[in-house]
Design a protein around this motif. Structure first.
Motif, PDB file in Angstrom:
ATOM      1  N   LYS A  60       0.826  -1.208   0.000  1.00 56.16           N
ATOM      2  CA  LYS A  60       0.000   0.000   0.000  1.00 56.16           C
ATOM      3  C   LYS A  60       0.862   1.260   0.000  1.00 56.16           C
ATOM      4  N   LYS A  61       1.984   1.247   0.705  1.00 50.78           N
ATOM      5  CA  LYS A  61       2.881   2.400   0.686  1.00 50.78           C
ATOM      6  C   LYS A  61       3.429   2.605  -0.722  1.00 50.78           C
ATOM      7  N   LEU A  62       3.864   1.530  -1.369  1.00 56.58           N
ATOM      8  CA  LEU A  62       4.395   1.625  -2.736  1.00 56.58           C
ATOM      9  C   LEU A  62       3.323   2.104  -3.717  1.00 56.58           C
ATOM     10  N   VAL A  63       2.104   1.616  -3.550  1.00 56.70           N
ATOM     11  CA  VAL A  63       0.995   2.069  -4.408  1.00 56.70           C
ATOM     12  C   VAL A  63       0.790   3.568  -4.223  1.00 56.70           C
ATOM     13  N   SER A 102      12.617  -2.301  -3.955  1.00 56.81           N
ATOM     14  CA  SER A 102      12.349  -0.881  -3.735  1.00 56.81           C
ATOM     15  C   SER A 102      13.372  -0.372  -2.729  1.00 56.81           C
ATOM     16  N   ASP A 103      13.249   0.899  -2.356  1.00 53.35           N
ATOM     17  CA  ASP A 103      14.138   1.456  -1.329  1.00 53.35           C
ATOM     18  C   ASP A 103      13.691   1.068   0.082  1.00 53.35           C
ATOM     19  N   LEU A 104      12.539   0.423   0.188  1.00 57.60           N
ATOM     20  CA  LEU A 104      12.037  -0.028   1.489  1.00 57.60           C
ATOM     21  C   LEU A 104      12.753  -1.318   1.885  1.00 57.60           C
ATOM     22  N   PRO A 105      12.765  -1.648   3.177  1.00 54.59           N
ATOM     23  CA  PRO A 105      13.472  -2.864   3.610  1.00 54.59           C
ATOM     24  C   PRO A 105      12.747  -4.147   3.169  1.00 54.59           C
ATOM     25  N   ASP A 106      13.537  -5.234   3.030  1.00 57.05           N
ATOM     26  CA  ASP A 106      12.937  -6.545   2.795  1.00 57.05           C
ATOM     27  C   ASP A 106      12.093  -6.916   4.010  1.00 57.05           C
ATOM     28  N   LEU A 107      11.183  -7.869   3.799  1.00 55.72           N
ATOM     29  CA  LEU A 107      10.204  -8.207   4.828  1.00 55.72           C
ATOM     30  C   LEU A 107      10.389  -9.624   5.363  1.00 55.72           C
ATOM     31  N   PRO A 108      10.097  -9.817   6.656  1.00 53.97           N
ATOM     32  CA  PRO A 108      10.123 -11.186   7.190  1.00 53.97           C
ATOM     33  C   PRO A 108       8.935 -11.966   6.621  1.00 53.97           C
ATOM     34  N   ALA A 109       9.154 -13.233   6.359  1.00 55.34           N
ATOM     35  CA  ALA A 109       8.102 -14.083   5.786  1.00 55.34           C
ATOM     36  C   ALA A 109       6.836 -14.064   6.640  1.00 55.34           C
ATOM     37  N   GLU A 110       5.704 -14.055   5.959  1.00 51.51           N
ATOM     38  CA  GLU A 110       4.403 -14.184   6.637  1.00 51.51           C
ATOM     39  C   GLU A 110       3.640 -15.309   5.909  1.00 51.51           C
ATOM     40  N   PHE A 111       4.234 -16.501   5.926  1.00 53.03           N
ATOM     41  CA  PHE A 111       3.643 -17.628   5.209  1.00 53.03           C
ATOM     42  C   PHE A 111       2.357 -18.077   5.893  1.00 53.03           C
ATOM     43  N   SER A 151       9.086  -5.832  -3.061  1.00 52.37           N
ATOM     44  CA  SER A 151       8.049  -5.132  -3.829  1.00 52.37           C
ATOM     45  C   SER A 151       7.443  -6.006  -4.925  1.00 52.37           C
ATOM     46  N   GLN A 152       8.154  -7.037  -5.356  1.00 54.58           N
ATOM     47  CA  GLN A 152       7.661  -7.859  -6.462  1.00 54.58           C
ATOM     48  C   GLN A 152       6.568  -8.821  -5.997  1.00 54.58           C
ATOM     49  N   PHE A 153       5.572  -8.988  -6.863  1.00 55.27           N
ATOM     50  CA  PHE A 153       4.490  -9.934  -6.567  1.00 55.27           C
ATOM     51  C   PHE A 153       4.067 -10.637  -7.849  1.00 55.27           C
ATOM     52  N   PHE A 154       3.285 -11.687  -7.676  1.00 53.36           N
ATOM     53  CA  PHE A 154       2.822 -12.457  -8.827  1.00 53.36           C
ATOM     54  C   PHE A 154       1.360 -12.835  -8.643  1.00 53.36           C
ATOM     55  N   ILE A 155       0.678 -13.017  -9.775  1.00 50.50           N
ATOM     56  CA  ILE A 155      -0.734 -13.404  -9.801  1.00 50.50           C
ATOM     57  C   ILE A 155      -0.814 -14.780 -10.451  1.00 50.50           C
ATOM     58  N   MET A 156      -1.476 -15.710  -9.780  1.00 46.34           N
ATOM     59  CA  MET A 156      -1.546 -17.092 -10.255  1.00 46.34           C
ATOM     60  C   MET A 156      -2.572 -17.245 -11.381  1.00 46.34           C
ATOM     61  N   PHE A 157      -2.156 -17.940 -12.452  1.00 43.05           N
ATOM     62  CA  PHE A 157      -3.079 -18.341 -13.516  1.00 43.05           C
ATOM     63  C   PHE A 157      -3.785 -19.643 -13.135  1.00 43.05           C
ATOM     64  N   ALA A 158      -3.133 -20.455 -12.320  1.00 49.11           N
ATOM     65  CA  ALA A 158      -3.637 -21.788 -11.972  1.00 49.11           C
ATOM     66  C   ALA A 158      -3.097 -22.162 -10.587  1.00 49.11           C
ATOM     67  N   PRO A 159      -3.698 -23.184  -9.959  1.00 47.76           N
ATOM     68  CA  PRO A 159      -3.190 -23.614  -8.654  1.00 47.76           C
ATOM     69  C   PRO A 159      -1.740 -24.097  -8.743  1.00 47.76           C
ATOM     70  N   ALA A 160      -0.991 -23.880  -7.651  1.00 46.25           N
ATOM     71  CA  ALA A 160       0.394 -24.357  -7.555  1.00 46.25           C
ATOM     72  C   ALA A 160       0.649 -24.786  -6.107  1.00 46.25           C
ATOM     73  N   PRO A 161       0.221 -26.004  -5.748  1.00 50.34           N
ATOM     74  CA  PRO A 161       0.370 -26.472  -4.363  1.00 50.34           C
ATOM     75  C   PRO A 161       1.808 -26.463  -3.857  1.00 50.34           C
ATOM     76  N   ASN A 162       2.788 -26.547  -4.771  1.00 53.58           N
ATOM     77  CA  ASN A 162       4.190 -26.530  -4.349  1.00 53.58           C
ATOM     78  C   ASN A 162       4.600 -25.198  -3.722  1.00 53.58           C
TER      79      ASN A 162
END
Length: 196
Positions: free
Chosen positions: A58-61, A104-113, A137-148
């Motif tokens: 949201k900050k990057l947006v 981005s210039d913002l810090p990397d984030l701890p995992a929130e799996f 900052s990078q994200f992806f949108i799934m076209f199909a399920p990926a249980p892995n």
């Protein structure tokens, strides 16, 4: 008896009609809208699953950092990746050799799996390196399920409108790990609460 049948029929018709309407996330503060060349994609962000990641997105947006950023890695039947604000801006500083390696210039984030949610069609996840705590900052949108990917990457949201437009994003070369030549881009990205 006829009245009960009519009432049941109307409930079914109303349900079918409602299902055919485009979905809109109820919480405008946590609704991200990405304008693509063919229209708008609406994403319901999930601060309940990943509060730190959603706050950073949201900050990057709101800083307009995602505007004009390329979908640099798109694999048919898998996912479309974007969000490299350092090397992916197609209006300023686009670097086809480096795109996908920046953040981005913002810090990397701890995992929130999440252990309760799965990577299904339309799910939005955060890209990272081998280090689980390296999403930025990078994200992806799934076209199909990926249980892995389940429990291995942070889920930040889900497409609730415009998935047909995501399907039209230019695909990359599978032999080159989905690298896209002359990629499509996010023209404009905004939070619904900010729309006037």
């Amino acid at each position: 008896m006829q009245l009960k049948k009519l009432a049941s029929f109307l409930v079914v018709v109303a349900g079918l009609f409602a299902a055919s309407l485009p979905a809109v996330a109820a919480d405008k503060e946590n609704t991200m809208i990405i304008t693509l060349k063919d229209g708008d994609v609406t994403i319901a962000l999930r601060p309940d699953l990943a509060p730190k990641h959603v706050a950073q997105i949201k900050k990057l947006v709101r800083d307009s950092a995602y505007d004009n950023v390329a979908f640099h890695r798109v694999i048919d039947g898998f996912m479309a990746q974007t969000g490299d604000v350092k090397f992916g801006n197609m209006k300023k500083g686009f670097d086809p050799e480096a795109v996908g390696t920046g953040g981005s210039d913002l810090p990397d984030l701890p995992a929130e799996f999440s252990q309760s949610e799965q990577f299904a069609r339309g799910v939005v996840g955060m890209a990272r390196s081998q280090d689980p705590n390296s999403a930025n900052s990078q994200f992806f949108i799934m076209f199909a399920p990926a249980p892995n990917l389940d429990g291995q990457y942070t889920i930040v949201g889900k497409v609730v409108g415009g998935m047909d437009l995501v399907d039209k994003i230019k695909k990359g070369d599978e032999a080159d790990n989905g690298t896209v030549t002359e990629p499509d881009r996010m023209i404009k990205v905004r939070i619904a609460a900010d729309s006037k």
